[in-house]
Design a protein around this motif. Sequence first.
Motif, mmCIF file in Angstrom:
data_model
loop_
_atom_site.group_PDB
_atom_site.id
_atom_site.type_symbol
_atom_site.label_atom_id
_atom_site.label_comp_id
_atom_site.label_asym_id
_atom_site.label_seq_id
_atom_site.Cartn_x
_atom_site.Cartn_y
_atom_site.Cartn_z
ATOM 1 N N GLN A 203 0.833 -1.202 0.000
ATOM 2 C CA GLN A 203 0.000 0.000 0.000
ATOM 3 C C GLN A 203 0.873 1.260 0.000
ATOM 4 O OE1 GLN A 203 -2.574 -0.648 3.445
ATOM 5 N NE2 GLN A 203 -4.353 -0.843 2.062
ATOM 6 N N MET A 204 1.959 1.198 0.769
ATOM 7 C CA MET A 204 2.875 2.335 0.828
ATOM 8 C C MET A 204 3.493 2.599 -0.538
ATOM 9 S SD MET A 204 4.080 4.735 2.616
ATOM 10 C CE MET A 204 3.587 4.249 4.260
ATOM 11 N N ILE A 205 3.805 1.561 -1.293
ATOM 12 C CA ILE A 205 4.363 1.741 -2.633
ATOM 13 C C ILE A 205 3.404 2.530 -3.510
ATOM 14 C CG2 ILE A 205 4.963 0.501 -4.751
ATOM 15 C CD1 ILE A 205 6.273 -1.622 -3.021
ATOM 16 N N THR A 206 2.123 2.154 -3.460
ATOM 17 C CA THR A 206 1.145 2.867 -4.288
ATOM 18 C C THR A 206 1.002 4.325 -3.824
ATOM 19 O OG1 THR A 206 -0.666 2.111 -2.862
ATOM 20 C CG2 THR A 206 -0.130 0.748 -4.768
ATOM 21 N N ILE A 207 1.081 4.564 -2.515
ATOM 22 C CA ILE A 207 0.992 5.950 -1.999
ATOM 23 C C ILE A 207 2.203 6.746 -2.458
ATOM 24 C CG2 ILE A 207 1.024 7.355 0.087
ATOM 25 C CD1 ILE A 207 -0.586 5.085 1.444
ATOM 26 N N ILE A 208 3.416 6.130 -2.346
ATOM 27 C CA ILE A 208 4.649 6.819 -2.764
ATOM 28 C C ILE A 208 4.600 7.091 -4.258
ATOM 29 C CG2 ILE A 208 7.142 6.572 -3.002
ATOM 30 C CD1 ILE A 208 7.082 4.953 -0.394
ATOM 31 N N ALA A 209 4.135 6.118 -5.017
ATOM 32 C CA ALA A 209 4.041 6.297 -6.462
ATOM 33 C C ALA A 209 3.098 7.443 -6.803
ATOM 34 C CB ALA A 209 3.569 5.003 -7.111
ATOM 35 N N ARG A 210 2.000 7.546 -6.050
ATOM 36 C CA ARG A 210 1.066 8.637 -6.290
ATOM 37 C C ARG A 210 1.722 9.984 -5.943
ATOM 38 N NH1 ARG A 210 -2.625 7.379 -2.866
ATOM 39 N NH2 ARG A 210 -3.572 5.770 -4.192
ATOM 40 N N SER A 211 2.468 10.017 -4.847
ATOM 41 C CA SER A 211 3.181 11.258 -4.473
ATOM 42 C C SER A 211 4.228 11.623 -5.516
ATOM 43 C CB SER A 211 3.845 11.085 -3.109
ATOM 44 O OG SER A 211 2.872 10.828 -2.109
ATOM 45 N N ALA A 212 4.924 10.600 -6.041
ATOM 46 C CA ALA A 212 5.933 10.837 -7.074
ATOM 47 C C ALA A 212 5.288 11.413 -8.332
ATOM 48 C CB ALA A 212 6.663 9.542 -7.392
ATOM 49 N N ARG A 213 4.100 10.938 -8.620
ATOM 50 C CA ARG A 213 3.385 11.442 -9.794
ATOM 51 C C ARG A 213 3.070 12.930 -9.606
ATOM 52 N NH1 ARG A 213 0.585 9.497 -14.046
ATOM 53 N NH2 ARG A 213 -1.222 10.685 -14.753
ATOM 54 N N ILE A 214 2.647 13.299 -8.422
ATOM 55 C CA ILE A 214 2.352 14.722 -8.154
ATOM 56 C C ILE A 214 3.623 15.551 -8.277
ATOM 57 C CG2 ILE A 214 1.607 16.352 -6.362
ATOM 58 C CD1 ILE A 214 -0.185 14.077 -5.295
ATOM 59 N N GLU A 215 4.725 15.014 -7.732
ATOM 60 C CA GLU A 215 5.991 15.743 -7.802
ATOM 61 C C GLU A 215 6.482 15.849 -9.234
ATOM 62 O OE1 GLU A 215 8.925 18.054 -6.374
ATOM 63 O OE2 GLU A 215 7.248 17.237 -5.220
ATOM 64 N N ALA A 216 6.284 14.746 -10.009
ATOM 65 C CA ALA A 216 6.729 14.768 -11.404
ATOM 66 C C ALA A 216 5.964 15.816 -12.212
ATOM 67 C CB ALA A 216 6.529 13.381 -12.022
ATOM 68 N N ALA A 217 4.731 16.058 -11.841
ATOM 69 C CA ALA A 217 3.914 17.026 -12.581
ATOM 70 C C ALA A 217 4.426 18.457 -12.386
ATOM 71 C CB ALA A 217 2.460 16.926 -12.125
ATOM 72 N N SER A 218 5.180 18.672 -11.308
ATOM 73 C CA SER A 218 5.688 20.026 -11.026
ATOM 74 C C SER A 218 7.018 20.298 -11.707
ATOM 75 C CB SER A 218 5.834 20.209 -9.514
ATOM 76 O OG SER A 218 6.835 19.357 -9.003
ATOM 77 N N LEU A 219 7.602 19.246 -12.300
ATOM 78 C CA LEU A 219 8.889 19.431 -12.955
ATOM 79 C C LEU A 219 8.698 20.077 -14.326
ATOM 80 C CD1 LEU A 219 10.597 16.022 -12.082
ATOM 81 C CD2 LEU A 219 11.012 18.249 -11.014
#
Length: 575
Positions: A110-126
Amino acid sequence: MSVIPADTLAEAIAATEDVSSRIEDVFARVGQELGRGHLIFKELNQGLATLSSELSGAEIEGAATALQEIAARLSDLAQALPAETALLETIGKSTTEASALLKPLFKHIQMITIIARSARIEAASLDSDREGFLAFTQEAYDLGKAVQGAIEGCARDQERLFEAVATASGRQKEFESRYRNQLAAESAELGSAYAGLHDQRRNSGHLADRASSSTRKIAEAVGSAIVSLQAGDSTRQRLEHVSHGLGLVSGPAPSLVPEPVASDDGARAICQLQAAQLRDAQREFGGDIGQIVRALTAILHDAGSVVGHGRTLFGGEDGSSSSFLTRIKQTLAHASTLIATCEGAGRSVDEALAIVEDTLAKFRQAIAGLAEATIDITLIGMNAGLKASHLGSRGSAFVVIANELKATADQVSVGAGRLRPVLDGIERSAGELKELRLQGDPTQLAKLEPQILQALREVEAGNERLGKLMSRLVDEGAEFEGLMNSAQGLMTALGEGSAALPTVAARLETASAAVQEPRPQAQDEAVLDQLFARYTMERERDVHREFLQTLGLASTATMRRVEAVETADDGIELF
């Protein structure tokens, strides 16, 4: 008129003729009963031989084989129950342990999916290569969701496995507590029945030999009794000769050819001679009767022994009338009921094993997929972190997220590694349990049911035949015993009746007594010679000669008889 009182002579003649007639009647009846008894006993022996043959037959051998095999199967099942229960408990504990390991593993995924979702948000800001970073994070997220679905399926399967194992373990414990001792007892009973049946078959030949020996002894005893019965006719003839001699003393019978008349001294001598003949005849006859009674007693004893052999073969060593085959039939029926109970009780164990196999396969597949996914997720995180590190301060947050994703993936890999030996343990325990189930499988035991039914049919058929044979043995044995008892009673009564003859002889001696010994005249010697000529037994002649010697006489008839014997074999061979 005779010097001997007429009533004394009449009484002596009547008593002698009475014993003579009773001898003829009794010996005829005893002879018939001996003949009938001999025939019955031949049938008894044939029945016992048939009984022995039945117990040595192929049908009883088939029943014995079934007993042995069923006893071994039940014993194996009883011995396997504690091991099966222990393995189920081990599987249950391992399942609980697997459940405990699945919970943190599920949280890491579950943590992997949460981290992946956070990474997606961070990637959108790049600003630089946004699409590439979004693709990385989307792939990591998709892998995490896929693994999460597989682990969720494992959790559901694990719960179903836990319930199935718990149910099977509970039923197994209950069955073991209720039926293990019964299985062991029935196995021991069947083993004992097999050993007993084997012993019965082995002993049947031995007992048949003993019965054959008894039969030979009875045949010899019957032959001896029949020979002794022939002595009865000899005694009867001797008593007839005594009656004839006493009749000469009482007065000659009317005849166209008058017989010599004895003088007073001759009459006394004839009475004393008949008294001597009576004593000797009764003494020999008493010995013959004693021999016949002893023979009949031996016959009765051996006849009872033969029936006892039959009871031993049919019932047991205690000679009971109930057939040991009936007890075997009851034991087989109990074994059949227990096998059916085992079959029903083992279904939950078999169902649990099936669920274990299915769940383990799914677990193995999920863990294999988890291993591949964690590798991919780790590589994605590393690649994304390296690429983000080139962006400087703008990519530092993404680098942290990527490193967190890798660390979580490593924890998932470690959790999967801990789960793998637990699953291996469950698989080993399930394999051992399955092996035990194959050895004592109720369905395998149920395959013995036709064999049991066939054995029951053979036992029932044999039991019915043996029962009829045993009934015949007992019935004919009773008839034989009745005949022999009757013959024994007749002979005993006859012996008691003949015991009166010495008393008759004593009265004759008293009536013919005088101051001086009788001195027969020439005419008396003719009468004595006439009596000698009527004798048919050498013993009568011996008594006659001995009596004449006491009077100092030698009858011309006795001399001629001696001369005839001496010249009968002069040693001259004519051919």
